[in-house]
Write an enzyme that holds these catalytic residues in place. Sequence first.
Site, PDB file in Angstrom:
ATOM      1  N   GLY A  17       0.810  -1.214   0.000  1.00 57.31           N
ATOM      2  CA  GLY A  17       0.000   0.000   0.000  1.00 57.31           C
ATOM      3  C   GLY A  17       0.835   1.252   0.000  1.00 57.31           C
ATOM      4  N   GLY A  19      -0.504   4.406   0.347  1.00 52.11           N
ATOM      5  CA  GLY A  19      -1.238   5.524   0.931  1.00 52.11           C
ATOM      6  C   GLY A  19      -0.398   6.211   1.987  1.00 52.11           C
ATOM      7  N   PHE A  20      -1.045   6.950   2.880  1.00 52.37           N
ATOM      8  CA  PHE A  20      -0.302   7.669   3.910  1.00 52.37           C
ATOM      9  C   PHE A  20       0.532   6.725   4.763  1.00 52.37           C
ATOM     10  CE2 PHE A  20      -3.499  11.006   3.120  1.00 52.37           C
ATOM     11  CZ  PHE A  20      -2.647  12.100   3.021  1.00 52.37           C
ATOM     12  N   GLU A 181     -18.943  17.427   2.667  1.00 49.48           N
ATOM     13  CA  GLU A 181     -18.111  18.228   1.771  1.00 49.48           C
ATOM     14  C   GLU A 181     -18.619  18.160   0.335  1.00 49.48           C
ATOM     15  OE1 GLU A 181     -13.892  17.779   4.238  1.00 49.48           O
ATOM     16  OE2 GLU A 181     -14.517  16.250   2.802  1.00 49.48           O
ATOM     17  N   ASP A 319      -5.762   2.522   7.753  1.00 50.08           N
ATOM     18  CA  ASP A 319      -7.197   2.256   7.856  1.00 50.08           C
ATOM     19  C   ASP A 319      -7.511   0.790   8.088  1.00 50.08           C
ATOM     20  OD1 ASP A 319      -7.383   4.914   7.295  1.00 50.08           O
ATOM     21  OD2 ASP A 319      -8.261   4.692   5.302  1.00 50.08           O
ATOM     22  N   ALA A 330      -6.459  10.185   7.842  1.00 51.72           N
ATOM     23  CA  ALA A 330      -5.081  10.311   7.373  1.00 51.72           C
ATOM     24  C   ALA A 330      -4.086  10.421   8.519  1.00 51.72           C
ATOM     25  CB  ALA A 330      -4.969  11.534   6.458  1.00 51.72           C
TER      26      ALA A 330
END
Length: 446
Positions: A17, A19-20, A181, A319, A330
Amino acid sequence: MKDAAAGTDRRRVVIVGGGFAGLYAARALRYSPVDVTLVDRAAHHLFQPLLYQCATGILSGGQISAPLRDVLQHHRNVECLLADAVGVDPSRRLLLAERPGGERFELPYDHLVVAAGVRQSYFGHDEFARWAPGMKTLADAMTIRARVFGAFELAETATDPLERGRWLTFALVGAGPTGVELAGQIREVATRTLRDEFRHIEPEQARVLLFDAAEAPLTSFGKVFSAKATRVLQELGVELHLESVVTEVGADGLVVRDRGGTTTSHPAGTVLWTAGVVAPPLAEAVATATGAARERDGRIRVDRTLAVPGHPEILVVGDLMSRNGLPGIAEVALQSGLYAARRIHREVTGRRPVRPFRYHDLGLAAYISRGHAVVSIRRVHLSGVAGWLAWLFVHVAFLIGFRNRVSAVASWTVSFTRDARRERAVTTADLPVRRDSDASSAASAP
C-alpha cells in the site's frame, strides 16, 4: 541482499500500500539498513481528503496524486512494484502478489507492513455500486465528476419537465465528512459556477439531498460542530434526510426507509455513495493465514505494537488496522506508518524496542463551502472563515510534493475568487444513462 559496507545480510521489508501509512513508512526507512519493496495496485500516492474537490472540478487528478517512483526516487533502498497483494504465507515469510494480467509471484520478507487501506462498503448491496459510485480512488472521483457535470448537460436537453427535474436532483448517501463536503460543493457548483452558463435551465434550482441513518451530520465532530454543519448546509440549500436507511438504488433514484418504517421513493438523476467502508480481500487472506481476529467490517485487530498477535514480524497499519477504536483518517495512517518504520529500524539496528503505539490526536476538519469549515484541534475549535483558513493551511501542509502544493493554492485562488472550475471535462460516453438493453434486462428479470 548483502550490505557492502557492513558485509551482513540486510533485512527485507515488504510494504503493501502506497497511501499515507505505507508511503510514510517507506520514507522513514530511508536510512535504515533494510531493503524495502513497496507493492501497490496503483502507481501513485493519492491524497484522499481532497478527492471531493477533484470530483467537483476545483482540482485535477494530478494535483492530488504523486507518482510513487517520483516521490521515492532518492530513497535508494526502496523499490516500487505495480501489483495486487493477494495472500501471505507466514511460515515461509512470503507475500503472494499478482501482476496485471494474472501472473503470480512471491516476495520474501523479514518484516511485512500491511497498509492496504479499505474500500467502499454498500452494506451487503454491491449492486448499488452501478448507479451510486463511491469515492475512494482517483477513478471514482473522475466518474463522479462526469456524472455531476453531465447531469446538468442532460437537464439542459431534456424536454420532459419531470426528467429535467430528476437530472437536477442529486442524492448523497452518508453524512460524514466526505458526504457533507461533497453536498456543499455540488450546491456551490449549481449556485455559483454554472449559474450563468445554461440557456434552458437554471442550475441554482438543483436539489441536493443528503441521507444518513444518524440523527445529525458530522456526528464524529461532536454536537456543537454537528449543529453548525447542519445550519450551514441548510443555508446552502442542502436537504437533510436523517435517520433514514437506503433500501434500493436504481437508474431513477433511490428508496429510503425512515425511523418509523415508512419507505419513500426519491427520484434522482445522480446518486453518490459516501457511507461505510470495508476491508479488502487481502485482510481476509492475512487473517486466515495468521489466525488474526477481525472486526465486522473486516479490519484486522492488532496488539499494542501494531503487530498481528503471534506474528511480531507482520504489522498492520492505517485504515486496515483496528486498535482502540481509532478512526480511519489520514492522521492515524500517517502516525501508524511512522511508528512501524521506527519499530523496524530499532529492531534491525539492535536498539531498545519502541514503546507501545500511542496516537496523538491532531484533530478533525471538514470543508462545507467557501468561507465555511469546521476544525477541531485538541482544545482549539474553529468554524466559519477562521475554520476555513485553518482547513486550507492543514491540507496544503499535508499535500505530497512542493509542485502539488503550489498548484493547489493557485487553483483555489482562481476558484474562490472567480467561481471558476476548469476541471470539468465530460463526454456522452461518461454518462450513466439507462440504455434500452437495461430496460429489457429489467423486464425479463424474474
